[in-house]
Design a protein around this motif. Structure first.
Motif, PDB file in Angstrom:
ATOM      1  N   PRO A  30       2.135   4.935  -3.441  1.00  0.00           N
ATOM      2  CA  PRO A  30       2.637   6.169  -2.809  1.00  0.00           C
ATOM      3  C   PRO A  30       3.972   5.932  -2.109  1.00  0.00           C
ATOM      4  N   ARG A  35      -9.464   6.032  -2.114  1.00  0.00           N
ATOM      5  CA  ARG A  35      -9.494   6.406  -3.524  1.00  0.00           C
ATOM      6  C   ARG A  35      -9.774   5.194  -4.416  1.00  0.00           C
ATOM      7  N   ARG A  36      -9.205   4.033  -4.023  1.00  0.00           N
ATOM      8  CA  ARG A  36      -9.438   2.832  -4.822  1.00  0.00           C
ATOM      9  C   ARG A  36     -10.907   2.404  -4.748  1.00  0.00           C
ATOM     10  N   ASP A  87       0.808  -1.226   0.000  1.00  0.00           N
ATOM     11  CA  ASP A  87       0.000   0.000   0.000  1.00  0.00           C
ATOM     12  C   ASP A  87       0.833   1.265   0.000  1.00  0.00           C
ATOM     13  N   VAL A  88       2.022   1.224   0.587  1.00  0.00           N
ATOM     14  CA  VAL A  88       2.868   2.414   0.679  1.00  0.00           C
ATOM     15  C   VAL A  88       4.309   1.956   0.823  1.00  0.00           C
ATOM     16  N   SER A 106      -5.292   6.127   0.413  1.00  0.00           N
ATOM     17  CA  SER A 106      -5.123   5.431  -0.860  1.00  0.00           C
ATOM     18  C   SER A 106      -6.212   4.381  -1.059  1.00  0.00           C
TER      19      SER A 106
END
Length: 347
Positions: A99, A343-344, A76-77, A340
């Motif tokens: 990200p 947003r997905r 994820d990050v 994030s």
């Protein structure tokens, strides 16, 4: 991250250098079932002393391996701490639109962080940076392990817990030049009664000359696992000026005599040391100076007898430590993951 979020999992990408392997072997977090450590096929930066394409090929392999790992783990990050070992993860994250968060430990930003700054979702630094960057890095403090493994000193064979300790440390791999300076300084001076020296020399003394005559109260070891514990037990540390070491001295509130490595990229160790000296937490000795041994002796003679000066340095060191820095970065990472994910879901 693991403490804050019971669902969090960490994939730690590092280099294949011996120093990284040794550090991670001794890191308790690496034994967590929710933390996986992967050594990428990198031992030095591409383009540094290359005699052929092997190092460039290692980078290509590391990028592909990082991409496969991030895809398999549905990362994820990505948090990158600079230096060449961060490049494969950064390139893989960019390819997968993950990200990126940057962390700069030194007071002078490294090339990797300068290169990636504009692409990063967030940017943090241990202290305010000397070089102006657009976009800027937010100072959050230096995350370090602050819990000593043995606060009572039970693992220190032959070392009296009652005496005052000077800790000498040149990093996990030691430092030839620092070892030489300390050897020459201590051989020709006498410390006040009640003081002893614990000297982490590095493997085989890091190639240093060694002591021709062993000073009273000297204990030499190649490696110290519980370095933060020894700093808490020390009245004074003699060290290089790498960011992690300085973060540990600040966390321990330990006065420091700093001998910055002159060959550090962009002179960042000298700038780190000067920052600590400006706060009053350290004094600085330039290793290349003809007077380096004499300066080191003068500082030792003064600081071992002047408890008031040491106390002022301890107070100054404490100002440079933020115990919440790791938690703050972890919180920001978790928030970025939530953002994030939102947003997905919206797509």
């Amino acid at each position: 991250l693991l403490d804050q979020d019971s669902q969090a999992e960490v994939l730690f990408l590092t280099s294949s250098r011996d120093v990284d392997r040794i550090v991670m072997q001794h890191a308790p977090v690496a034994r967590s079932p929710r933390c996986e450590v992967v050594a990428l096929p990198l031992t030095q930066p591409p383009g540094l002393n290359l005699s052929g394409p092997s190092h460039l090929w290692s980078l290509v392999r590391a990028v592909h391996q990082s991409h496969r790992l991030l895809e398999a783990r549905s990362a994820d990050v990505v948090l990158a701490t600079g230096a060449f070992a961060a490049v494969p993860g950064l390139m893989a994250a960019h390819r997968r639109n993950i990200p990126v968060v940057l962390f700069e430990a030194n007071t002078v930003p490294g090339k990797v962080n300068r290169w990636w700054a504009k692409r990063a979702a967030q940017r943090f630094s241990a202290w305010s940076l000397d070089d102006s960057l657009q976009p800027e890095f937010e100072p959050v403090g230096m995350p370090v392990r602050t819990r000593p493994s043995s606060p009572d000193g039970s693992d220190r064979s032959g070392v009296s817990a009652a005496s005052r300790q000077i800790l000498v440390v040149g990093g996990s791999q030691g430092s030839r030049r620092l070892n030489e300076l300390v050897c020459h300084a201590l051989e020709s001076m006498t410390l006040p009664a009640g003081w002893h020296i614990l000297h982490q020399t590095g493997p085989q003394g890091a190639g240093g000359t060694g002591y021709r005559e062993t000073p009273d109260g000297l204990h030499q070891v190649p490696f110290i696992d519980d370095i933060i514990g020894e700093m808490h037990r020390s009245e004074l540390v003699i060290s290089r000026a790498g960011a992690v070491t300085l973060g540990e001295t600040a966390a321990a509130g330990c006065p420091a005599v700093l001998v910055p490595f002159e060959g550090a990229a962009d002179g960042h160790q000298l700038r780190n040391a000067e920052r600590f000296a400006a706060y009053g937490a350290a004094v600085v000795v330039r290793e290349a100076a003809d007077t380096a041994v004499a300066e080191l002796q003068d500082h030792l003679q003064q600081l071992t007898v002047d408890a008031g000066a040491r106390n002022l340095m301890k107070q100054a060191a404490a100002i440079l430590h933020d115990p919440q820095s790791a938690a703050v970065i972890a919180q920001r990472l978790s928030a970025l993951v939530d953002e994030s994910s939102g947003r997905r879901r919206a797509r």
